[in-house]
Design a protein around this motif. Structure first.
Motif, short mmCIF file in Angstrom:
data_model
loop_
_atom_site.label_atom_id
_atom_site.label_comp_id
_atom_site.label_asym_id
_atom_site.label_seq_id
_atom_site.Cartn_x
_atom_site.Cartn_y
_atom_site.Cartn_z
N TRP A 157 -2.12 9.68 0.54
CA TRP A 157 -3.46 9.35 1.03
C TRP A 157 -4.42 9.09 -0.13
O TRP A 157 -5.19 8.14 -0.10
N SER A 158 -4.34 9.91 -1.20
CA SER A 158 -5.28 9.69 -2.30
C SER A 158 -4.93 8.40 -3.04
O SER A 158 -5.81 7.71 -3.56
N GLU A 159 -3.64 8.04 -3.07
CA GLU A 159 -3.28 6.76 -3.71
C GLU A 159 -3.80 5.59 -2.88
O GLU A 159 -4.30 4.61 -3.44
N ILE A 160 -3.70 5.70 -1.56
CA ILE A 160 -4.20 4.63 -0.69
C ILE A 160 -5.73 4.52 -0.87
O ILE A 160 -6.27 3.42 -0.98
N LYS A 161 -6.38 5.67 -0.92
CA LYS A 161 -7.84 5.67 -1.09
C LYS A 161 -8.25 5.00 -2.40
O LYS A 161 -9.25 4.31 -2.48
N ASP A 162 -7.44 5.21 -3.45
CA ASP A 162 -7.71 4.58 -4.75
C ASP A 162 -7.59 3.07 -4.67
O ASP A 162 -8.32 2.33 -5.31
N ARG A 163 -6.58 2.62 -3.92
CA ARG A 163 -6.23 1.21 -3.92
C ARG A 163 -6.97 0.39 -2.86
O ARG A 163 -7.17 -0.81 -3.03
N PHE A 164 -7.30 1.03 -1.75
CA PHE A 164 -7.81 0.28 -0.61
C PHE A 164 -9.11 -0.49 -0.90
O PHE A 164 -9.24 -1.65 -0.47
N GLY A 215 -1.74 -4.05 -1.33
CA GLY A 215 -0.60 -4.95 -1.20
C GLY A 215 0.34 -4.83 -2.38
O GLY A 215 1.55 -4.63 -2.22
N SER A 216 -0.22 -4.89 -3.59
CA SER A 216 0.66 -4.77 -4.76
C SER A 216 1.20 -3.34 -4.87
O SER A 216 2.30 -3.11 -5.37
N TYR A 217 0.43 -2.38 -4.34
CA TYR A 217 0.89 -0.98 -4.30
C TYR A 217 2.16 -0.89 -3.45
O TYR A 217 3.15 -0.28 -3.84
N LEU A 218 2.11 -1.55 -2.29
CA LEU A 218 3.26 -1.51 -1.38
C LEU A 218 4.49 -2.15 -2.03
O LEU A 218 5.59 -1.61 -1.95
N VAL A 219 4.29 -3.26 -2.72
CA VAL A 219 5.42 -3.94 -3.37
C VAL A 219 6.06 -3.03 -4.42
O VAL A 219 7.28 -2.87 -4.49
#
Lengths: 500, 335
Positions: free
Chosen positions: B90-97, B289-293
């Protein structure tokens, strides 16, 4: 208008002075973690090496270990007990002193948390003790002559007990004890390092280093050429490096690298269970074409698992000889009419964009015997690892980056029974195992060297791995940058970089 | 059906949709080859270490047990810990979103401007050059792969002309105190115009790339609906009253053509977030997006699952908001 020009002029002067204090380094690497207990990748370690102080360090530009946080040490007669004397002027950035308790806390924490690199300590260390405030003692499970080399890796770097929790990994920026502290960290975007005033060692030559992360080599190259970054460190494509040699104002640095690449042969799988087949492949592979055509001379052919330049290295594998390869294959029962048909595996992205070309050159070089037919196959990295651990693949490309600079790290992990299993060759040789154990127990380098040379020769005869090439480290920078040293240890020291 | 029960029904219907997605992602990840532990440790660590890590991550448990454990955590709002970085997903998503959101908003506005104005003008000049060029443009842009378009723009403006940066969000030497993560907004909040200009320059190429792709859909929608509206009686009446052409076009025709367009735009905004994957990879945009890749490459199960669920929830929320707004605007949709 005049006023405006003066303001612009002043701003330019201020900017030019300010920019002297900042160097921007671009990279395509990523930081996984900055907790030494869990850090097991090159770039994260490299950052830690610039913000933390280690028990030992290397003399700049060499692979010679020098005392650092440990001023000196004594080893018991049986070679099992190491007593380390800690320097008294080392502090973390918050003022916490680095003493024996800090070391005990850090070592015990690594072993308790059992993170990715923990085995480097858990395999060796029996127990740790605080003798007095500045004396730290480690008792080993077995004699281990490379132990002090292991202390040069970040897993043994002490951490601040006030910051790093005892029972879980720390995800933030560490409390610095080295030349720099982290003042800004946006993951995968940038990391800002600024001078750490509490550091006991020499002041960094540039007070601020900005590390900018790029997704791919093309963007990094462009950032270098447009001046967005002053230095590009890891990883430009070989052809870009060659191109940049001709770009005015850009300097390309090349240095030795302990990274080796090799073919793994699964000795339990047919037809590779026949040593003659392995020897024939070793004779037929064309290292020269790989290093010259694919790596445009930025790598060197390798004829032993111990890299060239490291003590005990010996060129034990033969040079390319197609005739000899054909003869050996004939003895093994393979001819033009009854060719040896094999699969060669590679992984497309883990080792960069050149891997498919390497596989193609290998295929062609083996097929030039006229007796071998090669099918190229590939799998993504996570699948690839699964395949080699399960013994699915018979012949495949792999690479090695050392954890500590010692021939032990190039022989033990490959040839010991456990190591061979985890690297997919499944090689077993009791004689080799005994020799390597004896080398670990030996205390003088000469005896170790003799044993390692013997092991290398046995390895060449049995060929469960076929060394191919040794990489070279590279760095590209604007010519106004000084202090770039590509060390054999691969430590890239930001604190000696400066603008001319 | 009242508006309140309509909203509640929409939310209840969304839940099984997310659950089905979660089940699919969870099991597909575990069926396809590739092991997160091996992807991280490679062959360097001894087998015991690999086993210990697998145990630590709970990957040695039966797959069904793993699934229910995961479901329990998700219900509590815990998306798990990334196997690659050991940080909460969750904190990684929050950083990237915020990076993805900023890119999406920028490209959306860009696409809207092209779509509305060109679409409306094309409708007004039906079958004239402007209309034909709009139709050709929308077909061409719709067919072009987004990464190819991105590469071409990079090549032209980044490499040949060197006007714009080809990747990232901020130049290394520009510093900015980050508050919201939306850097344009942050630079305004900090009153930092150097940063604002730098962020804008970085945003232009990826934003235009993504915006162009989406603009073709808007353009067609606006054009077709406006053409329809222009033939309606109220437009004829407006013309008869002698109103100015701009007022007739934008004040009457386009305005009334907007109800169906609004729905499509809302969905496109949500899909843009997901579609940003290719643009982000092409432009090294540090978004989700690049996080997911990156996470797919390392088979980081919790991160992949977490990101996809996050996307799904986001799309569902947007579609519910659109439905609500539509229901408010047009009571006929409440059935």
């Amino acid at each position: 208008m005049k006023k405006f020009m003066i303001i612009i002029g002043l701003l330019l002067v201020v900017f030019s002075f300010a920019s002297k204090d900042v160097i921007v380094v671009g990279t395509t690497d990523k930081i996984r973690t900055l907790d030494p207990a869990n850090c097991y990748d090159y770039f994260s370690s490299n950052i830690l090496q610039n913000i933390l102080s280690g028990p030992v360090d290397y003399e700049i530009g060499t692979a010679n270990i020098k005392p650092w946080l440990f001023e000196s040490w004594d080893v018991s007669d049986d070679g099992l007990v190491y007593t380390f004397h800690i320097r008294k002027d080392a502090y973390f950035e918050d003022g916490t002193q680095i003493d024996a308790n800090v070391f005990k806390y850090s070592f015990d924490r690594v072993m308790k948390l059992n993170g990715d690199p923990a085995f480097l300590l858990t395999d060796a260390v029996e127990k740790t003790e605080v003798v007095d405030k500045f004396t730290f003692r480690v008792t080993l499970k077995n004699k281990y002559s490379a132990f002090v080399s292991v202390l040069g890796y970040t897993v043994a770097f002490p951490v601040n007990p006030k910051v790093f929790p005892k029972d879980k990994f720390y995800e933030g920026a560490p409390s610095a004890s080295g030349p720099y502290k982290i003042t800004e960290w946006i993951r995968d975007v940038r990391l800002v390092l600024e001078e750490n005033p509490k550091y006991f060692g020499p002041k960094p030559k540039t007070p601020k280093i900005i590390i900018q992360f790029y997704e791919n080599a093309q963007q990094l190259r462009l950032a270098l050429e447009t001046g967005e970054v002053d230095i590009a460190y890891r990883h430009l494509d070989p052809r870009d490096i060659l191109d940049l040699k001709n770009v005015p104002g850009i300097k390309v640095y090349l240095g030795p690298s302990p990274q080796i690449r090799y073919l793994v042969v699964n000795v339990k799988q047919k037809p590779f269970d026949n040593p003659l087949v392995r020897q024939a492949i070793a004779l037929a592979v064309d290292r020269e074409t790989i290093v010259n055509d694919i790596f445009v001379g930025l790598a060197k052919p390798l004829y032993s698992m111990v890299p060239a330049g490291m003590w005990s290295h010996e060129d034990v594998f033969p040079k390319r000889d197609l005739k000899a390869a054909v003869e050996i294959l004939k003895v093994a029962g393979y001819t033009k009419d009854n060719p040896l048909v094999i699969d060669l595996w590679y992984t497309p992205s883990h080792y960069g964009t050149t891997e498919a070309d390497v596989a193609q050159v290998l295929k062609e070089s083996l097929e030039q015997t006229g007796v071998i037919k090669v099918n190229i196959k590939y799998a993504e990295w996570s699948t690839y690892v699964e395949y080699f651990l399960n013994g699915t693949m018979g012949l495949f490309l792999l690479g090695w980056y050392p954890d500590y600079l010692d021939p032990d790290d190039y022989l033990w992990p490959f040839l010991s029974i456990n190591g061979a299993k985890s690297l997919g060759s499944f090689y077993e040789n009791k004689n080799v195992e005994d020799l390597m154990t004896a080398a670990r127990a030996a205390t003088d380098q000469f005896s170790r060297e003799m044993i390692y040379k013997l092991v290398q020769n046995i390895h060449a005869a049995e060929a469960p791995y076929i060394p191919l090439w040794q990489g070279s480290a590279d760095c590209e920078a604007h010519d106004y940058i000084d202090g770039i040293v590509l060390e054999p240890t691969q430590i890239f020291r930001y604190y000696i970089l400066e603008r001319k | 059906m009242s508006l309140k029960s309509y909203i509640i029904t929409r939310i209840i219907l969304a839940l099984p949709m997310i659950l089905i997605l979660l089940v699919m992602i969870f099991f597909i990840l575990r069926i396809i080859p590739g092991d997160p532990v091996l992807a991280i440790l490679g062959g360097k660590a001894p087998l015991e270490v690999i086993e210990a890590k697998r145990h630590e991550l709970g990957l040695d448990k039966p797959i069904v047990v793993q699934f229910f454990d995961y479901l329990k955590d998700v219900a509590k709002g815990d998306l798990g810990i990334s196997t690659l970085t050991n940080r909460p997903v969750w904190s990684e998503i929050k950083d990237r979103f915020p990076a993805t959101l900023e890119l999406t908003i920028f490209s959306f506005i860009f696409a809207l401007i092209i779509g509305i104005f060109w679409g409306a003008e094309a409708a007004w000049r039906k079958d004239k050059t402007l209309d034909i060029s709009a139709r050709v443009y929308s077909i061409f842009i719709y067919a072009v792969p987004v990464f190819w378009l991105g590469l071409m723009l990079q090549l032209l403006f980044g490499i040949y002309l060197r006007w714009l940066p080809v990747g990232g969000r901020l130049s290394p030497r520009v510093s900015l105190d980050i508050k919201t993560g939306l850097l344009l907004l942050d630079s305004i909040l900090n009153w930092n115009w150097e940063a604002f200009w730098d962020v804008l320059k970085h945003l232009l190429l990826p934003g235009i790339t993504l915006g162009l792709v989406i603009s073709s859909i808007f353009l067609r929608m606006v054009r077709n609906n406006t053409v329809l509206m222009l033939s309606k009686d109220f437009v004829k009446a407006a013309k008869a009253r002698g109103l100015k052409p701009k007022v007739i076009l934008y004040g009457h025709a386009v305005r009334n053509a907007f109800v169906p367009i609004f729905t499509i735009m809302g969905m496109q905004f949500a899909l843009l977030l997901a579609g940003a994957v290719l643009t982000e990879t092409t432009f090294s945009w540090p978004g989700i997006g690049s996080y997911l890749v990156l996470k797919i490459k390392y088979r980081d199960f919790p991160a992949i699952q977490g990101t996809i669920i996050f996307f799904a929830i986001f799309v569902v929320i947007i579609s519910i908001i659109i439905d609500i707004v539509n229901a408010l605007v047009d009571p006929r949709v409440r059935y």
